[in-house]
Design a protein around this motif. Structure first.
Motif, short mmCIF file in Angstrom:
data_model
loop_
_atom_site.label_atom_id
_atom_site.label_comp_id
_atom_site.label_asym_id
_atom_site.label_seq_id
_atom_site.Cartn_x
_atom_site.Cartn_y
_atom_site.Cartn_z
N ASP A 87 25.39 -23.88 4.49
CA ASP A 87 26.14 -22.46 3.86
C ASP A 87 25.28 -21.51 4.19
N TYR A 91 23.01 -22.99 -1.25
CA TYR A 91 22.40 -22.20 -2.32
C TYR A 91 22.00 -22.87 -3.64
N GLN A 136 36.91 -24.65 -9.85
CA GLN A 136 38.03 -24.13 -9.49
C GLN A 136 38.33 -23.02 -10.00
N PRO A 137 39.15 -22.12 -9.42
CA PRO A 137 39.69 -20.59 -9.96
C PRO A 137 40.15 -20.99 -11.40
N TYR A 177 34.11 -20.90 -13.34
CA TYR A 177 34.46 -20.40 -12.09
C TYR A 177 33.85 -19.21 -12.01
N SER A 178 34.06 -18.39 -12.56
CA SER A 178 33.40 -16.85 -12.18
C SER A 178 31.74 -16.98 -12.43
N PHE A 205 29.79 -19.61 -11.79
CA PHE A 205 29.58 -20.32 -10.66
C PHE A 205 29.35 -19.50 -9.55
N MET A 206 30.69 -18.46 -9.19
CA MET A 206 30.69 -18.05 -7.76
C MET A 206 29.80 -16.78 -7.98
N ASN A 207 29.59 -16.27 -9.20
CA ASN A 207 28.73 -14.87 -9.16
C ASN A 207 27.10 -15.43 -8.95
N GLU A 208 26.58 -16.46 -9.41
CA GLU A 208 25.45 -17.15 -9.05
C GLU A 208 25.38 -17.47 -7.55
N ARG A 209 26.46 -18.29 -7.04
CA ARG A 209 26.36 -18.65 -5.61
C ARG A 209 26.28 -17.61 -4.72
N THR A 210 27.02 -16.43 -5.00
CA THR A 210 27.16 -15.38 -3.98
C THR A 210 25.80 -14.64 -3.99
#
Length: 481
Positions: free
Chosen positions: A262, A301, A351-352, A357-358, A360-365
């Motif tokens: 990643d 990540y 998952q979305p 989800y949100s 998780f995605m914010n932290e990962r990004t």
């Protein structure tokens, strides 16, 4: 003390040949300096900044909330009654606990790993590779990727003298490989990455190394690290195809270390798994080439190094050998179950349509964006220093700049019985409190000198770190010119 059974003369001679630079003398000295600072000893610096090892959380990276919530629930199931935890985290924890003996992550698992987790890993690989099938029976969970790599090498090593197994590893390499081969008494076959071409891998160089090695050993395996450690390059798809063709022609077992999959930052670069490319090349290769690929929870990540989670997928392994592999891993009972639980979340994240989800995605990004920015900054600042040349950090989490060391410094290092870049890095540590690992610990072309640094320190600390490296290099060069 006389008459001891175990002495340096009577111990296993292979162990004495093992070296592991990222935890070597430089790091021991750094720890000693930290202790002295705590005791109030005056130094020319107030803290030691360590960039010697890819230990994300130790360098200030924050854990992913969802992963830690589920692990907390798995560790202390009473918390499943607590309304502070989101429902999707509770669902994951219940699902994992149901797959554990007695519903506890304190129980042993199957030696190959919890079946549920292996199924989830398999599904992750299918998604990652655009539908290429994966069989959970080919997945072996492991104590980080390191454990699986060492296990695979152990299976491959046999023969004596000119029939002793040779294993091809990239130079520069991650010292796990040289250490494991020394421990096993196998023959290390070096192939050099091309520094002038962004540390790329050329088949001509593989062939040169292979032909030279065949005169004194039996080359049987080829190891590739992509994205690269310590060199940070990302292999092109074409390069991976060439390597697979080479392995097929020369009858070599392929080992693909893909723990940074990643961590890709550079424009125009993309991670291609060896397995995906192998299957897209058609049955001539996908039914013939033996491949073991490795992944881990320690990098990307997640950065969860301490949980020691990882897996290996084996392709085209002889069923009789696979039975032996299963027997070999059973001797160690099982990989750490909390690490298996964490791996399950990595391959099966929110998952979305789920509440976590949100976040998780914010932290990962955010983690990956910060690493990309630090990769760019490291290259830019180091390349402004006369006498330091740094290739783009396309991926992973390291830079491996080349440094010019003056002749007088090389002479002084020789008098001290040190490699010139070890002398340079030790002086950098003693004068500036900066801890990096000399290139000689990873291997480099004769007459060139490097150091490996991680890009993990927080941005403000990394700026200080790079400024100190610049100041030191200029001073060191003047002192010895």
């Amino acid at each position: 003390m006389t008459g001891l059974v175990l002495t340096l003369d009577t111990m296993n001679p292979n162990i004495k040949r093992v070296e592991y630079a990222v935890r070597g003398p430089i790091v021991q000295r750094a720890m000693q300096l930290e202790k002295e600072l705590q005791e109030g000893v005056k130094k020319p610096f107030t803290e030691v900044i360590k960039a010697n090892i890819g230990d994300c959380h130790a360098m200030g990276q924050q854990p992913i909330t969802f992963f830690r919530q589920v692990l907390a629930l798995c560790s202390y199931p009473e918390l499943l009654n607590d309304n502070k935890f989101p429902e999707d985290a509770k669902d994951r924890a219940r699902r994992i606990l149901q797959a554990c003996g007695g519903g506890s992550i304190g129980a042993y698992s199957a030696s190959q790993g919890i079946e549920l987790v292996r199924q989830d890993v398999s599904r992750y690989i299918v998604r990652r590779d655009g539908g290429v099938p994966s069989n959970p029976d080919n997945i072996y969970l492991s104590t980080g990727a390191s454990d699986a790599i060492a296990t695979m090498l152990k299976l491959l090593v046999s023969g004596e003298g000119p029939t002793r197994t040779g294993v091809m590893i990239s130079i520069p390499q991650y010292p796990l490989y040289s250490a494991a081969l020394a421990d096993l008494g196998a023959i290390q076959i070096n192939y050099y990455l091309d520094e002038s071409n962004n540390w790329s891998l050329a088949v001509g160089e593989l062939r040169r190394a292979l032909e030279a090695a065949r005169k004194h050993c039996n080359p049987r395996a080829l190891c590739v690290i992509n994205p690269g450690n310590p060199t940070g390059q990302v292999q092109s798809r074409q390069c991976i195809e060439d390597v697979i063709r080479f392995a097929a022609e020369e009858n070599l077992f392929l080992m693909a270390d893909e723990v940074y999959q990643d961590n890709v930052y550079a424009e125009g670069c993309q991670f291609h798994s060896f397995k995906k490319v192998l299957f897209e090349m058609g049955p001539k290769y996908s039914e013939k080439v033996e491949l073991a690929s490795f992944h881990s929870t320690s990098k990307c990540y997640m950065g969860e190094c301490g949980f020691r989670g990882g897996y290996m997928e084996v392709i085209n392994l002889d069923p009789a050998v696979k039975a032996q592999l299963t027997k070999l891993v059973s001797v160690r009972l099982c990989p750490p179950v909390p690490g298996q639980a964490l791996l399950d979340l990595v391959v099966n994240p929110p998952q979305p349509d789920e509440p976590s989800y949100s976040t998780f995605m914010n932290e990962r990004t955010a983690v990956l964006a910060a690493l990309a920015e630090k990769a760019r900054m490291t290259e830019e600042i180091l390349n402004k220093v006369p006498g330091i040349r740094c290739n783009p950090v396309q991926g992973a989490m390291y830079s491996f700049p080349q440094i010019q060391i003056p002749h007088k410094a090389i002479e002084e290092a020789k008098e001290k019985g040190q490699a010139p870049d070890m002398f340079y890095c030790m002086t950098l540590l003693d004068e500036m409190g900066i801890c990096v690992v000399p290139g000689s610990g990873f291997g480099q072309r004769d007459g060139t000198y490097h150091f490996r640094m991680t890009i993990l320190p927080p941005t403000d600390k990394l700026k200080i770190f790079l400024a100190k490296v610049k100041e030191f290099h200029q001073r060191f060069t003047e002192r010895y010119s």
